[in-house]
Design a protein around this motif. Sequence first.
Motif, PDB file in Angstrom:
ATOM      1  N   LEU A  45      -3.315  -7.948   5.060  1.00 21.37           N
ATOM      2  CA  LEU A  45      -3.675  -9.135   5.833  1.00 21.37           C
ATOM      3  C   LEU A  45      -4.826  -9.887   5.176  1.00 21.37           C
ATOM      4  N   ASP A  46      -4.725 -11.206   5.159  1.00 19.27           N
ATOM      5  CA  ASP A  46      -5.767 -12.043   4.582  1.00 19.27           C
ATOM      6  C   ASP A  46      -6.866 -12.302   5.613  1.00 19.27           C
ATOM      7  N   TYR A  47      -8.107 -12.341   5.142  1.00 15.93           N
ATOM      8  CA  TYR A  47      -9.266 -12.601   6.004  1.00 15.93           C
ATOM      9  C   TYR A  47      -9.117 -13.889   6.801  1.00 15.93           C
ATOM     10  N   GLU A  48      -8.505 -14.903   6.167  1.00 15.35           N
ATOM     11  CA  GLU A  48      -8.438 -16.228   6.777  1.00 15.35           C
ATOM     12  C   GLU A  48      -7.551 -16.286   8.019  1.00 15.35           C
ATOM     13  N   LEU A  49      -6.838 -15.219   8.315  1.00 15.35           N
ATOM     14  CA  LEU A  49      -6.020 -15.211   9.527  1.00 15.35           C
ATOM     15  C   LEU A  49      -6.876 -15.298  10.786  1.00 15.35           C
ATOM     16  N   GLY A  65       4.474   1.860  12.988  1.00  8.18           N
ATOM     17  CA  GLY A  65       4.223   2.958  12.069  1.00  8.18           C
ATOM     18  C   GLY A  65       3.992   2.519  10.636  1.00  8.18           C
ATOM     19  N   LYS A  66       3.456   1.305  10.450  1.00 10.40           N
ATOM     20  CA  LYS A  66       3.186   0.782   9.112  1.00 10.40           C
ATOM     21  C   LYS A  66       1.677   0.733   8.876  1.00 10.40           C
ATOM     22  N   PRO A  67       1.181   1.285   7.769  1.00  9.65           N
ATOM     23  CA  PRO A  67      -0.252   1.170   7.467  1.00  9.65           C
ATOM     24  C   PRO A  67      -0.625  -0.284   7.198  1.00  9.65           C
ATOM     25  N   VAL A  68      -1.796  -0.688   7.656  1.00 14.49           N
ATOM     26  CA  VAL A  68      -2.211  -2.085   7.505  1.00 14.49           C
ATOM     27  C   VAL A  68      -3.611  -2.143   6.899  1.00 14.49           C
ATOM     28  N   PHE A  69      -3.781  -3.070   5.944  1.00  9.68           N
ATOM     29  CA  PHE A  69      -5.026  -3.200   5.209  1.00  9.68           C
ATOM     30  C   PHE A  69      -5.527  -4.644   5.267  1.00  9.68           C
ATOM     31  N   PHE A 126     -12.064   5.720  24.377  1.00 11.59           N
ATOM     32  CA  PHE A 126     -12.051   4.316  23.973  1.00 11.59           C
ATOM     33  C   PHE A 126     -11.663   4.260  22.506  1.00 11.59           C
ATOM     34  N   LYS A 127     -10.619   3.495  22.197  1.00 13.67           N
ATOM     35  CA  LYS A 127     -10.163   3.357  20.816  1.00 13.67           C
ATOM     36  C   LYS A 127     -10.308   1.904  20.389  1.00 13.67           C
ATOM     37  N   GLN A 128     -10.867   1.708  19.213  1.00 17.62           N
ATOM     38  CA  GLN A 128     -11.143   0.355  18.748  1.00 17.62           C
ATOM     39  C   GLN A 128     -10.828   0.238  17.256  1.00 17.62           C
ATOM     40  N   TRP A 129     -10.312  -0.912  16.852  1.00 17.80           N
ATOM     41  CA  TRP A 129     -10.020  -1.129  15.438  1.00 17.80           C
ATOM     42  C   TRP A 129     -11.312  -1.198  14.635  1.00 17.80           C
ATOM     43  N   ARG A 130     -11.356  -0.436  13.565  1.00  9.82           N
ATOM     44  CA  ARG A 130     -12.439  -0.509  12.591  1.00  9.82           C
ATOM     45  C   ARG A 130     -11.821  -0.649  11.198  1.00  9.82           C
ATOM     46  N   ILE A 131     -12.620  -1.112  10.256  1.00 12.49           N
ATOM     47  CA  ILE A 131     -12.156  -1.282   8.877  1.00 12.49           C
ATOM     48  C   ILE A 131     -12.664  -0.108   8.051  1.00 12.49           C
ATOM     49  N   GLY A 132     -11.739   0.644   7.474  1.00 14.98           N
ATOM     50  CA  GLY A 132     -12.095   1.840   6.729  1.00 14.98           C
ATOM     51  C   GLY A 132     -11.945   1.688   5.233  1.00 14.98           C
ATOM     52  N   LYS A 133     -11.714   2.789   4.567  1.00 16.89           N
ATOM     53  CA  LYS A 133     -11.627   2.853   3.102  1.00 16.89           C
ATOM     54  C   LYS A 133     -10.574   1.897   2.562  1.00 16.89           C
ATOM     55  N   ARG A 134     -10.982   1.109   1.557  1.00 18.22           N
ATOM     56  CA  ARG A 134     -10.131   0.115   0.906  1.00 18.22           C
ATOM     57  C   ARG A 134      -9.596  -0.928   1.888  1.00 18.22           C
ATOM     58  N   GLY A 135     -10.329  -1.136   2.981  1.00 15.37           N
ATOM     59  CA  GLY A 135      -9.933  -2.165   3.943  1.00 15.37           C
ATOM     60  C   GLY A 135      -8.869  -1.726   4.923  1.00 15.37           C
ATOM     61  N   ARG A 136      -8.589  -0.426   4.993  1.00 15.38           N
ATOM     62  CA  ARG A 136      -7.542   0.045   5.898  1.00 15.38           C
ATOM     63  C   ARG A 136      -8.023   0.040   7.346  1.00 15.38           C
TER      64      ARG A 136
END
Length: 281
Positions: A45-49, A65-69, A126-136
């Motif tokens: 995904l591009d930052y500009e989204l 079930g697809k990894p997203v970066f 509580f589950k929240q989206w975070r940005i991990g290794k290599r932007g995953r």
Amino acid sequence: MLKWRQDKLLVRRTDVANQPCLSTLENEQRLTECLKRSPVKLVSLDYELGETQLKRWADACEQAGKPVFLRIPSLRELPRKRRPLNWFLKRILDVLAASFLLLVLSPILLLLAFLVRMSSPGPIFFKQWRIGKRGRFFRILKFRTMVVDAEKQHHQVMGDMPGLHKREDDPRVTPLGRWMRKYSLDELTQLVNVVRGELSLVGPRPWALYDAVRLSPEGRRRLNARPGITGSWQVEARSTLLDLETVNHWDLDYLRRWSVRQDLMLLLKTVPKVLSGFGAY
């Protein structure tokens, strides 16, 4: 704009006509079904989204079930490139220590889960989206310290607040949650993220999506590294320092100077900071 590259799907924002358009996939259920049926093995995904679209795609990818970066610039000074053997040792120690702590702390974790369940309606975790290794993208796991649907009120509460989105007087936090946050008890469940390989015991701050989208292009380089439960910012400054770029500078400096000894020192410093409730809310 959607672009296929081998088995990867690149999602970018564009105003060019006659291109595969994101508007045709505005329905999240339809997007999820399309991803499930596609041969795509990875979504970038591009930052500009923007935050809203990034979260929508991340949710759909999770269900499919697809990894997203997140697309980020590279970072040359990563420790795993300079000291691969020591970095591998760090990962082994992370898994062993986190597994041991989960076992030892299991009675406390069960007690905290019971208290959360009894104190207010809603889920325990509580589950929240975070940005991990290599932007995953990954879901960080915490005990719930806020009212139900607190995420939907986030921007209403924070407004145009500069820097890290943290408020000491956040009205969404429950009384029990405020106590748990003071001593970082809500973060004990992040040991599960460590075992999964999404976090390290020590590392840069794991950016929430609403903070990550406001980083400068230079600051985004730090997202190449695996984040940690604790680190130099958490030990030395925490909520007393909320400037995004300054926190990023601290994290980049940690990566440049990284050593096993430094990690051990930060872990030892973390204990008295947590017990004192330093900078926590």
